[in-house]
Design a protein around this motif. Structure first.
Motif, PDB file in Angstrom:
ATOM      1  N   HIS A 152       0.828  -1.209   0.000  1.00 19.63           N
ATOM      2  CA  HIS A 152       0.000   0.000   0.000  1.00 19.63           C
ATOM      3  C   HIS A 152       0.864   1.261   0.000  1.00 19.63           C
ATOM      4  O   HIS A 152       0.516   2.249  -0.646  1.00 19.63           O
ATOM      5  CB  HIS A 152      -0.968  -0.023   1.181  1.00 19.63           C
ATOM      6  CG  HIS A 152      -2.191  -0.854   0.923  1.00 19.63           C
ATOM      7  ND1 HIS A 152      -3.358  -0.333   0.413  1.00 19.63           N
ATOM      8  CD2 HIS A 152      -2.413  -2.180   1.068  1.00 19.63           C
ATOM      9  CE1 HIS A 152      -4.251  -1.292   0.270  1.00 19.63           C
ATOM     10  NE2 HIS A 152      -3.706  -2.426   0.664  1.00 19.63           N
ATOM     11  N   GLN A 153       1.995   1.226   0.678  1.00 21.43           N
ATOM     12  CA  GLN A 153       2.898   2.377   0.647  1.00 21.43           C
ATOM     13  C   GLN A 153       3.415   2.625  -0.769  1.00 21.43           C
ATOM     14  O   GLN A 153       3.518   3.778  -1.209  1.00 21.43           O
ATOM     15  CB  GLN A 153       4.080   2.160   1.596  1.00 21.43           C
ATOM     16  CG  GLN A 153       3.734   2.392   3.053  1.00 21.43           C
ATOM     17  CD  GLN A 153       4.947   2.298   3.943  1.00 21.43           C
ATOM     18  OE1 GLN A 153       5.790   1.405   3.783  1.00 21.43           O
ATOM     19  NE2 GLN A 153       5.058   3.184   4.909  1.00 21.43           N
ATOM     20  N   ALA A 154       3.747   1.556  -1.477  1.00 22.46           N
ATOM     21  CA  ALA A 154       4.223   1.703  -2.858  1.00 22.46           C
ATOM     22  C   ALA A 154       3.137   2.320  -3.732  1.00 22.46           C
ATOM     23  O   ALA A 154       3.409   3.185  -4.577  1.00 22.46           O
ATOM     24  CB  ALA A 154       4.646   0.345  -3.408  1.00 22.46           C
ATOM     25  N   LEU A 155       1.903   1.893  -3.512  1.00 20.19           N
ATOM     26  CA  LEU A 155       0.794   2.453  -4.292  1.00 20.19           C
ATOM     27  C   LEU A 155       0.582   3.928  -3.938  1.00 20.19           C
ATOM     28  O   LEU A 155       0.402   4.767  -4.830  1.00 20.19           O
ATOM     29  CB  LEU A 155      -0.475   1.643  -4.017  1.00 20.19           C
ATOM     30  CG  LEU A 155      -1.706   1.944  -4.878  1.00 20.19           C
ATOM     31  CD1 LEU A 155      -2.594   0.702  -4.969  1.00 20.19           C
ATOM     32  CD2 LEU A 155      -2.533   3.105  -4.310  1.00 20.19           C
ATOM     33  N   TYR A 156       0.604   4.253  -2.651  1.00 21.66           N
ATOM     34  CA  TYR A 156       0.420   5.640  -2.234  1.00 21.66           C
ATOM     35  C   TYR A 156       1.476   6.547  -2.873  1.00 21.66           C
ATOM     36  O   TYR A 156       1.162   7.641  -3.357  1.00 21.66           O
ATOM     37  CB  TYR A 156       0.509   5.775  -0.713  1.00 21.66           C
ATOM     38  CG  TYR A 156      -0.544   5.035   0.072  1.00 21.66           C
ATOM     39  CD1 TYR A 156      -1.759   4.655  -0.498  1.00 21.66           C
ATOM     40  CD2 TYR A 156      -0.323   4.703   1.413  1.00 21.66           C
ATOM     41  CE1 TYR A 156      -2.712   3.968   0.235  1.00 21.66           C
ATOM     42  CE2 TYR A 156      -1.284   4.026   2.154  1.00 21.66           C
ATOM     43  CZ  TYR A 156      -2.468   3.646   1.565  1.00 21.66           C
ATOM     44  OH  TYR A 156      -3.415   2.967   2.292  1.00 21.66           O
ATOM     45  N   ARG A 157       2.718   6.097  -2.863  1.00 23.95           N
ATOM     46  CA  ARG A 157       3.795   6.921  -3.398  1.00 23.95           C
ATOM     47  C   ARG A 157       3.684   7.123  -4.914  1.00 23.95           C
ATOM     48  O   ARG A 157       4.134   8.135  -5.448  1.00 23.95           O
ATOM     49  CB  ARG A 157       5.149   6.340  -3.003  1.00 23.95           C
ATOM     50  CG  ARG A 157       5.568   6.787  -1.613  1.00 23.95           C
ATOM     51  CD  ARG A 157       6.345   5.764  -0.819  1.00 23.95           C
ATOM     52  NE  ARG A 157       6.565   6.259   0.545  1.00 23.95           N
ATOM     53  CZ  ARG A 157       5.614   6.329   1.490  1.00 23.95           C
ATOM     54  NH1 ARG A 157       4.389   5.935   1.208  1.00 23.95           N
ATOM     55  NH2 ARG A 157       5.908   6.782   2.697  1.00 23.95           N
ATOM     56  N   ALA A 158       3.044   6.203  -5.567  1.00 18.83           N
ATOM     57  CA  ALA A 158       2.825   6.350  -7.011  1.00 18.83           C
ATOM     58  C   ALA A 158       1.803   7.441  -7.323  1.00 18.83           C
ATOM     59  O   ALA A 158       1.701   7.883  -8.469  1.00 18.83           O
ATOM     60  CB  ALA A 158       2.364   5.020  -7.602  1.00 18.83           C
TER      61      ALA A 158
END
Length: 227
Positions: A136-142
């Motif tokens: 989810h962090q990777a998605l948020y940062r995208a």
């Protein structure tokens, strides 16, 4: 959760350490803080620890009843529902923006994170929760929206106690393969730039989350559900 950050003061260090222990469940809800023992374990005086306690009290994570009696705030359905409602609004926005703004590096990070996912069940426990957070962090940062990322990171942290409660309930024993499949579907939609579909899927994903399960259980415990 606290990471390998540089802290500017002992108060910052105490704040980060206590916050991590509360959100991870190491300090259980309702438990009393042995302040002098904590200060000694952190190799500091009581003053910076009390400064950290004041900060955590303002965030609602600690309850100060007297100067000497400090407890970890109990979990309740009202807080759980408020966290859930805000995530239900913001997570789909992050997915939509990610589908519009993702870079090649973002895609590579999300794909690496989704490949490490495990079913978020009692069987896999902390290992699954850590991998779930990383995805989810990777998605948020995208999304490339710094304000949104900070809000969602904070919401994720504060939801962790309720997520862990969800693991202890009957759904925590279920395979939860639907959740796992939805993560892979989210990556595909974001990579393809299908923003509206990614947002819609994320909304459904949050709706069936462990936090939603915890809300129902807490409402039952508090006698708030209408049957």
């Amino acid at each position: 959760m606290a990471g390998p950050n540089l802290f500017f003061s002992k108060s910052d260090l105490a704040y980060a350490e206590l916050r991590d222990r509360i959100l991870s469940g190491t300090l259980p809800a309702g438990s009393r803080l042995a302040q002098y023992d904590l200060a000694e374990s952190l190799n500091m005086s009581i003053t910076p620890l009390r400064e950290a306690i004041r900060r955590l009290s303002s965030e609602g994570l600690l309850t100060v009843e007297t100067h000497r009696d400090v407890r970890v705030s109990v979990m309740n359905s009202n807080e759980a529902r408020q966290l859930f409602e805000v995530r239900l609004s913001l997570d789909p926005t992050a997915a939509e923006l990610a589908a519009q703004r993702r870079t090649d590096d973002d895609i590579a990070t999300m794909q690496a994170a989704v490949d490490k996912l495990l079913p978020v069940t009692r069987q896999w426990g902390e290992e699954a929760l850590t991998a779930h957070r990383a995805f989810h962090q990777a998605l948020y940062r995208a999304s490339h929206n710094d304000v949104l990322i900070r809000l969602l990171d904070d919401l994720w942290d504060k939801s962790d106690r309720y997520r862990r409660l969800g693991l202890e309930l009957p759904p925590g024993d279920e395979p939860r393969t639907r959740d796992l499949q939805e993560h892979h579907q989210l990556v595909s939609l974001i990579v393809d730039g299908r923003a509206a579909e990614a947002a819609q899927l994320m909304r459904g994903h949050i709706t069936h989350s462990l936090t939603a399960t915890a809300i129902s259980a807490l409402e039952d415990r508090e006698g708030l559900r209408v049957t």
